[in-house]
Design a protein around this motif. Structure first.
Motif, mmCIF file in Angstrom:
data_model
loop_
_atom_site.group_PDB
_atom_site.id
_atom_site.type_symbol
_atom_site.label_atom_id
_atom_site.label_comp_id
_atom_site.label_asym_id
_atom_site.label_seq_id
_atom_site.Cartn_x
_atom_site.Cartn_y
_atom_site.Cartn_z
ATOM 1 N N SER A 352 1.146 21.731 -13.980
ATOM 2 C CA SER A 352 1.156 21.825 -15.440
ATOM 3 C C SER A 352 -0.212 22.187 -16.006
ATOM 4 N N PHE A 353 -1.268 21.571 -15.434
ATOM 5 C CA PHE A 353 -2.622 21.785 -15.953
ATOM 6 C C PHE A 353 -3.568 21.989 -14.771
ATOM 7 N N ILE A 354 -4.050 23.231 -14.605
ATOM 8 C CA ILE A 354 -4.935 23.525 -13.473
ATOM 9 C C ILE A 354 -6.403 23.372 -13.844
ATOM 10 N N HIS A 355 -6.716 23.393 -15.144
ATOM 11 C CA HIS A 355 -8.131 23.433 -15.548
ATOM 12 C C HIS A 355 -8.929 22.181 -15.188
ATOM 13 N N PRO A 356 -8.361 20.960 -15.140
ATOM 14 C CA PRO A 356 -9.213 19.818 -14.751
ATOM 15 C C PRO A 356 -9.653 19.839 -13.283
ATOM 16 N N ALA A 357 -8.885 20.550 -12.431
ATOM 17 C CA ALA A 357 -9.204 20.561 -11.000
ATOM 18 C C ALA A 357 -10.253 21.606 -10.643
#
Length: 385
Positions: A352-357
Motif C-alpha cells: 500500500s505504501f512503499i515510501h516509508p521503506a
C-alpha cells in the motif's frame, strides 16, 4: 482536512538544505585531504583513485549526518502528528506548514527524521562492536599464530566451534528476549570488554617496561579510561553519565562481538604464521626481545594493511546484520529509528505504501557501499606497498 503537497523539486531542494552542516564539513575535510594528501600516509593515498574518493565521501557523509542528526532532523524521530499517518512525500500539515520531506509512516512519524537519527544508532553500534571484535581477535590470534602447538589448537578449536553455528541461528539464540533476562549477555560482556584493557596494557608494558616515567602514566590512563568504559558498558554504572546502554543494545553488542571475533582471530593467526618467518622477527629474537614485544611491535604493525581492510568490510557486515536483526524483530526496541527496525515496520504495508521503506533501505545500502569501496581502495594501496 486535506493535506497539501509540494513538488519533487521542492522536496529535493528541502533535503539539500536540511543537510547543510554535512555539506560544509564534507567540503572542509575533502578539500584539506586533497590538498595535504601527500602528508596523510595511507589515508591520503585513497584520493589517488576514484573508488577511494567515492568510498571516503560516502562514509564521511553518514558520519557527519550522525554527528549533526539533531540539527538536520526537522522533527523528533518519535514525534507524531496524527493527520500525517502514511502521508506521501512532500506532505504539508494544514495550518502549521510543517513538511514531511519523505512522508509519514504508519504511526504518523516523519520518515526523513527517523532515517537521519537511524544513522546515529548504526554508526555508534557497528564501528564500536567491530573495534571490540578486533581487540578480541587480535589478542587471541597473536599467541595462537606465534606459539602454535597446544595454544593454537585450543584457541582454533574454540574459534571453529563458534564459526560452525549458522550465523542467523547464533544471533537468534543470543538476542531472543528469553536470553536477555539471563546473566549470559552480562557475563560475555564482562569477558569481551576486558580484552581492550589487556591489549593496551600489554602494548605499553612491553614497549616501556624499562622506562617507568612513560610506562606508569600510560598504564594509569589505560586503566582509568578502560575501567570507566567497562563500568558503563557492563554494569551501566558510568559515574559521569556519558555511557548509557540499554539491555537490547548490550545484547546486540555482545552478539556481534561473539560472532565476529573468530573471523578476526583466523585472519590474525594466518598473518602471524606468515610474518613470524621474516628476517626482522629473527633479528628481534636475536636481540632478546620478549615474545609479546615481538608480536605487538614487530608483527602486528606489519599486518595492519589486511586488518584495516577487514575492519572496513566487517563494519559493513555488522551494519547489514543490525538491519537483518531489526527486520526479524530481534534488534533494538520497536520504537527505535534504526534502519533495520524502520524497514521492518514499513514492510508490513509495503503493497500500500512503499515510501516509508525506501529511505532507510537506500541509507543502509549507500553506507555499506561506501565501506566496501573504501575497503577496495585500501586493498589496492596495501598491495602496492
Amino acid at each position: 482536512m486535506q493535506l497539501e503537497f509540494v513538488g519533487p523539486f521542492q522536496i529535493f531542494l528541502g533535503v539539500l538544505i536540511r543537510f547543510w552542516p554535512v555539506w560544509i564539513c564534507l567540503a572542509i575535510v575533502l578539500g584539506a585531504s586533497v590538498t595535504y594528501k601527500k602528508k596523510l600516509g595511507l589515508y591520503g593515498q585513497l584520493f589517488d583513485s576514484g573508488v577511494g574518493i567515492a568510498g571516503v565521501t560516502l562514509c564521511l557523509f553518514w558520519l557527519f549526518t550522525a554527528i549533526f542528526a539533531g540539527t538536520i532532523s526537522p522533527f523528533n524521530p518519535l514525534g507524531q502528528i496524527a493527520i500525517m499517518k502514511d502521508a506521501l512525500p512532500g506532505a504539508v500539515e494544514p495550518g502549521s506548514q510543517q513538511l514531511y520531506l519523505f512522508g509519514g509512516d504508519k504511526l504518523s512519524r516523519d520518515v526523513f527524521s527517523r532515517m537521519v537519527f537511524g544513522s546515529k544508532i548504526v554508526l555508534i553500534i557497528a564501528p564500536a562492536a567491530t573495534a571490540f571484535a578486533l581487540m578480541v581477535g587480535i589478542t587471541l590470534g597473536l599467541p595462537a599464530g606465534y606459539y602454535g602447538g597446544r595454544i593454537d589448537s585450543f584457541l582454533s578449536f574454540l574459534a571453529n566451534l563458534v564459526l560452525a553455528f549458522p550465523v542467523i541461528l547464533l544471533f537468534y539464540l543470543l538476542v531472543t528476549p528469553g536470553i536477555m533476562d539471563t546473566p549470559i549477555p552480562y557475563t560475555l560482556a564482562g569477558i569481551f570488554f576486558l580484552f581492550p584493557i589487556i591489549f593496551f596494557s600489554a602494548l605499553f608494558f612491553t614497549r616501556y617496561k624499562n622506562r617507568p616515567n612513560r610506562l606508569y602514566p600510560l598504564l594509569g590512563t589505560t586503566l582509568l579510561i578502560g575501567g570507566w568504559v567497562y563500568a558503563g558498558l557492563v554494569f551501566n554504572a558510568d559515574p559521569l553519565g556519558f555511557i548509557a546502554i540499554t539491555p537490547n543494545q548490550l545484547n546486540i553488542f555482545v552478539a556481534v562481538v561473539f560472532a565476529s571475533s573468530p573471523g578476526v582471530f583466523r585472519i590474525v593467526r594466518g598473518l602471524v604464521m606468515d610474518i613470524k618467518t621474516r628476517d626482522y622477527v629473527a633479528a628481534a629474537q636475536t636481540r632478546g626481545e620478549t615474545p609479546w614485544y615481538i608480536m605487538l611491535w614487530e608483527i602486528l604493525p606489519n599486518a595492519r594493511g589486511p586488518l584495516i581492510v577487514d575492519a572496513c568490510l566487517r563494519i559493513g557486515y555488522t551494519t547489514i546484520l543490525l538491519g537483518t536483526l531489526g527486520y526479524f524483530g530481534l534488534g533494538l526496541a520497536p520504537e527505535s529509528p534504526d534502519w533495520g527496525t524502520a524497514i521492518k515496520d514499513a514492510s508490513r504495508l509495503l503493497r500500500s505504501f512503499i515510501h516509508p521503506a525506501l529511505p532507510p533501505t537506500v541509507a543502509l545500502m549507500s553506507f555499506v557501499l561506501g565501506l566496501n569501496l573504501l575497503a577496495d581502495a585500501l586493498r589496492e594501496q596495501s598491495m602496492k606497498d
